[in-house]
Design a protein around this motif. Structure first.
Motif, PDB file in Angstrom:
ATOM      1  N   ILE A 254       0.871  -1.131   0.096  1.00 39.42           N
ATOM      2  CA  ILE A 254      -0.015  -0.258  -0.119  1.00 39.42           C
ATOM      3  C   ILE A 254       1.053   1.370   0.168  1.00 39.42           C
ATOM      4  O   ILE A 254       1.956   1.267   0.391  1.00 39.42           O
ATOM      5  N   GLU A 255       0.242   2.080  -0.454  1.00 39.75           N
ATOM      6  CA  GLU A 255       1.223   3.618  -0.688  1.00 39.75           C
ATOM      7  C   GLU A 255       0.065   4.700  -0.641  1.00 39.75           C
ATOM      8  O   GLU A 255      -1.007   4.432  -1.340  1.00 39.75           O
ATOM      9  N   ASP A 256       0.428   5.858  -0.162  1.00 41.11           N
ATOM     10  CA  ASP A 256      -0.600   6.921  -0.382  1.00 41.11           C
ATOM     11  C   ASP A 256       0.433   8.184  -0.270  1.00 41.11           C
ATOM     12  O   ASP A 256       1.557   8.272  -0.549  1.00 41.11           O
ATOM     13  N   LEU A 267       2.736  -3.222   7.511  1.00 42.78           N
ATOM     14  CA  LEU A 267       1.558  -3.221   7.306  1.00 42.78           C
ATOM     15  C   LEU A 267       1.014  -3.957   8.459  1.00 42.78           C
ATOM     16  O   LEU A 267       0.024  -3.535   9.332  1.00 42.78           O
ATOM     17  N   PHE A 268       1.391  -5.369   8.746  1.00 43.37           N
ATOM     18  CA  PHE A 268       0.881  -6.216   9.611  1.00 43.37           C
ATOM     19  C   PHE A 268       1.652  -5.813  10.988  1.00 43.37           C
ATOM     20  O   PHE A 268       0.746  -5.914  12.178  1.00 43.37           O
ATOM     21  N   LEU A 274      -1.965  -1.237  16.603  1.00 41.03           N
ATOM     22  CA  LEU A 274      -3.276  -0.699  16.800  1.00 41.03           C
ATOM     23  C   LEU A 274      -4.375  -1.610  17.282  1.00 41.03           C
ATOM     24  O   LEU A 274      -5.034  -1.235  18.012  1.00 41.03           O
ATOM     25  N   GLY A 275      -4.278  -2.818  16.771  1.00 38.99           N
ATOM     26  CA  GLY A 275      -5.240  -3.672  16.995  1.00 38.99           C
ATOM     27  C   GLY A 275      -5.122  -4.009  18.710  1.00 38.99           C
ATOM     28  O   GLY A 275      -6.331  -4.147  19.593  1.00 38.99           O
ATOM     29  N   VAL A 298      -6.067   3.976   7.192  1.00 37.30           N
ATOM     30  CA  VAL A 298      -7.395   3.613   7.094  1.00 37.30           C
ATOM     31  C   VAL A 298      -7.161   2.007   6.858  1.00 37.30           C
ATOM     32  O   VAL A 298      -7.908   1.138   7.587  1.00 37.30           O
ATOM     33  N   VAL A 299      -6.345   1.544   6.275  1.00 40.33           N
ATOM     34  CA  VAL A 299      -5.855   0.087   6.100  1.00 40.33           C
ATOM     35  C   VAL A 299      -5.349  -0.266   7.314  1.00 40.33           C
ATOM     36  O   VAL A 299      -5.852  -1.597   7.475  1.00 40.33           O
ATOM     37  N   LEU A 300      -4.570   0.196   7.902  1.00 48.58           N
ATOM     38  CA  LEU A 300      -3.762  -0.231   9.328  1.00 48.58           C
ATOM     39  C   LEU A 300      -4.963  -0.382  10.231  1.00 48.58           C
ATOM     40  O   LEU A 300      -5.169  -1.427  10.862  1.00 48.58           O
ATOM     41  N   THR A 301      -5.882   0.333  10.217  1.00 46.01           N
ATOM     42  CA  THR A 301      -6.993   0.462  11.265  1.00 46.01           C
ATOM     43  C   THR A 301      -7.910  -0.756  10.904  1.00 46.01           C
ATOM     44  O   THR A 301      -8.298  -1.354  11.708  1.00 46.01           O
ATOM     45  N   LEU A 302      -8.164  -0.805   9.545  1.00 43.10           N
ATOM     46  CA  LEU A 302      -9.150  -2.097   9.217  1.00 43.10           C
ATOM     47  C   LEU A 302      -8.160  -3.440   9.843  1.00 43.10           C
ATOM     48  O   LEU A 302      -8.915  -4.318  10.082  1.00 43.10           O
TER      49      LEU A 302
END
Length: 738
Positions: A254-256, A267-268, A274-275, A298-302
């Motif tokens: 992922i990238e923004d 990412l994990f 966060l989890g 948002v991907v990290l949060t999901l």
């Protein structure tokens, strides 16, 4: 020497013992079992379903996806010995395959003549069995598709059953027939054999009688076998981790525009950190609001919520304060994860107030990030592959809120299985790979942006570039020039606006664009074909289906339609009074939601049982291509006749293609309802429209007499026309009581 001989004798004895076990377990001949054992041990093959193939009543045709050089050897080891295997030239001549070729009957494959041979029909009619190896292509070219037609003809002439077989994981072997850039190589991946129940062509067609093409029925069944190779019971977190294992933990995923790129491993790690924080302030199974833009956060949060066994409730911050408050109350959301920087930049103070009015508190990512300790980071780095809580694919994963384009939004509850199924259904229909880059500008609170634009790339290894707003019409083409995406998702409105501001080379890297949410106008399609050499493949979906229901593909497409039904889905059309050539669409499939939550029963899942009424009026042609006639609610009943408001919009669009239009129905004392055109065309003239309608052969009832001119037509955050607001605007302008 004695030790070596003893070791060798032990290995041979073990081999023989395992072969005996496999012979008894699967009903193989001993020679078959003996040659199957090396594959079984090396690739830990999940093979229970091969019994379906072995027990299929002859005449039968095994249709096998030929992904690597080992499928012929595997099938010769596992299928009944009287099966006639039609091998490609390389398999028919390969020296290493010689021991396996001795296990059964084989003939060399001749693409031009083999399938017109009457010999094959005679073999089948004599209660025979055929094994046919088809090229591994999600979107077969014309030559490959000809093979499907040939198999269909043979099966029908011999009244043979079809058994599709797909070896999951075979395309990642060193002997794969797929280029390594598309399918990264692994020496010993786990393989699983997907086998579907035997069915005749007539039985396949009968499953979806509205899709009457025999060849397409076979093609869809073959795609189902590919889809069935996915273990839907593993859940989204595990599916994403499996993708990391396939393409590599260091693979940028992922990238923004602000945070840069993150690999799967990072990412994990971030998701686990966060989890842990989400676990501390919420309960297992609790709905946690997500109020974030398209960005890495948002991907990290999901991922963190998935890992922690929480349910992500995606807040539509463009829906207005009243809708946000209603959403928070409907899903009984007590905590909402957001970002101060985002709230400030997007000027969402009123939305924050609406969240608090609904009874939820805000959890700020900035505060969480600052409080993370080095020990937490180290622990997450060591344990990143394991979720924080046991994963149950049957439980809710995400809550989305319907767009409300025609009424009050409802909360749609989707399980891990629903979302993973829909992503893999799309993967079984559209050609994508880790060599692709997907540019997603659609918000994740919209089902299209969530499943297609976020979950699909994460479970397939496609690099995802996230951009926070689809409304930046000048910036997005510049982003595309830099990022060089091969795939983009969008709606017609957004795509048309990007094309107006783009330079010719901005979208030149695109292979195709997937469009949904609204009909693609011919002009938009033409611009992308001519200027950017990119095909727009139109699809159709609804939040309740997680969301994709049907899609065209770059090779198998038909302009003006939304494509063909996804694998493993069924549909039926219910008659609609006043409409002779279309019906109301009902759906069933593994991607259909768990159920609704509504404002009058907050937090209570009202489960979906059986078929789901989409509320859409559709027509289906002989090849199974679906044409949307309109929503059932988007038909006006004028003097007893049903008139599609969508068809009215298409008629008007043909006359004034550069402008935006919306047709709405308002009360009429004499005829029940009448149609009002709301348009941005300043020079729109009723008489000109009537004249154009007569030339186009449109019924007089279709042509609006009332035209309301506006600067902009209201749209939802998803890009769809907001028909509730548009109709209210028309009523106000005309002074008509609702």
């Amino acid at each position: 020497m004695v030790l070596t001989l003893a070791l060798l004798a032990g290995l041979i004895a073990a081999w023989l013992m395992i072969a005996v076990v496999e012979k008894i377990r699967l009903g193989l001949r001993f020679a078959q079992a003996l040659l199957y054992v090396p594959f079984k041990l090396a690739y830990r093959i999940a093979d229970d379903r091969i019994k379906i193939a072995r027990n299929a009543q002859a005449p039968v045709i095994y249709v096998i996806s030929h992904q690597s050089r080992i499928e012929p050897a595997l099938m010769l080891s596992l299928l009944p010995e009287d099966t006639l295997h039609i091998l490609d030239d390389a398999s028919a001549r390969s020296p290493w395959l010689e021991p396996w070729r001795e296990l059964g009957r084989t003939i060399a494959f001749n693409a031009e003549h083999v399938f017109v041979s009457r010999r094959l029909v005679r073999v089948l009619k004599g209660k025979g069995r055929l094994a046919v190896y088809l090229p591994d292509a999600v979107e077969p070219d014309v030559k490959s598709f000809r093979l499907f037609r040939a198999i269909t003809r043979i099966a029908m002439q011999a009244d043979a059953r079809i058994v599709p077989i797909f070896v999951g994981g075979a395309r990642y072997l060193p002997v794969s027939l797929t280029p390594a850039a598309i399918a990264p190589r692994h020496w010993f991946p786990c393989l699983s054999i997907s086998v579907l129940e035997p069915m005749t062509i007539a039985e396949l067609v009968a499953r979806n009688p509205d899709q009457a093409s025999n060849t397409n029925a076979l093609f869809d069944r073959f795609a189902e076998a590919r889809f069935a190779a996915t273990d839907l019971e593993r859940g989204l977190f595990v599916a994403m981790r499996d993708a990391a294992d396939r393409v590599g933990a260091s693979h940028p995923i992922i990238e923004d525009v602000i945070s840069g790129a993150l690999s799967y491993r990072k990412l994990f790690i971030g998701g686990r950190v966060l989890g842990r924080r989400f676990e501390a302030v919420t309960a297992p199974g609790e709905a946690v609001g997500v109020l974030l833009p398209n960005a890495n956060g948002v991907v990290l949060t999901l991922l963190g919520l998935l890992s922690g066994g929480r349910v992500s409730a995606m807040i539509n911050y463009t829906a207005g304060p009243a809708s946000v408050t209603a959403a928070v109350r409907t899903a009984v959301i007590r905590t909402v994860v957001s970002s101060r920087a985002f709230v400030e930049k997007a000027d969402l103070a009123d939305i924050v107030t609406a969240v608090e009015t609904g009874g939820a508190r805000l959890l700020w990512l900035e505060d969480l990030r600052e409080s993370v300790t080095p020990l937490e980071k180290l622990t997450a780095a060591v344990l990143w592959r394991w979720p924080l809580q046991p994963q149950n694919a049957a439980k809710p994963a995400v809550i989305l809120f319907t767009s409300g384009s025609e009424g009050t939004p409802k909360a749609v509850v989707l399980s891990h299985k629903n979302l993973l199924a829909n992503a893999m259904q799309a993967e079984a229909r559209i050609t994508i790979s880790p060599a692709d880059i997907l540019l997603n500008v659609l918000p994740v609170f919209h089902s299209f942006g969530l499943t297609g634009g976020t979950i699909l790339p994460l479970v397939t290894g496609v690099k995802l570039f996230l951009y926070p707003s689809p409304l930046h019409y000048k910036i997005i083409p510049e982003i595309a020039r830099k990022v060089r995406p091969t795939i983009m998702f969008g709606t017609d409105t957004f795509l048309a606006n990007y094309a107006r501001t783009a330079k010719d080379g901005d979208f030149s890297s695109l292979r195709f664009v997937v469009a949904g949410a609204e009909a693609v106008k011919p002009e938009t399609r033409r611009v992308y074909r001519d200027r950017f050499q990119a095909e727009i493949i139109e699809g159709f979906g609804l939040t309740e289906a997680a969301p994709v229901v049907a899609v065209n593909t770059a090779i198998h497409g038909r302009d003006g339609t939304v494509g063909r039904l996804l694998p493993a889905m069924r549909m039926k059309l219910e008659p609609v009074e006043g409409i002779s050539d279309a019906g109301q669409l009902w759906l069933d499939g593994p991607n259909l939601m768990m159920g609704y939550m509504t404002a009058d029963r907050p937090g209570e899942l009202q489960p979906l049982t059986g078929w789901h009424d989409t509320g859409d009026i559709v027509a289906v042609d002989r090849e199974g291509f679906i044409t949307i006639r309109g929503r059932a609610k988007r038909f006006a009943k004028i003097a007893g006749e049903m008139v599609s408001l969508g068809a009215v919009e298409m008629l008007v669009q043909s006359l004034w293609p550069e402008q935006r239009h919306a047709a709405v129905a308002v009360p009429d004392k004499r005829r029940g309802e009448r149609i009002v055109l709301v348009t941005t065309a300043e020079d729109a003239d009723p008489e000109e429209l009537r004249k154009f309608g007569r030339q186009a052969g449109a019924a007089e009832l279709m042509v609006p007499n009332d035209i309301v001119k506006v600067r902009e037509i209201p749209v939802l955050g998803s890009g769809k026309t907001d028909y509730v607001s548009t109709r209210k605007l028309a009523l106000d302008k005309l002074g008509v009581a609702a």
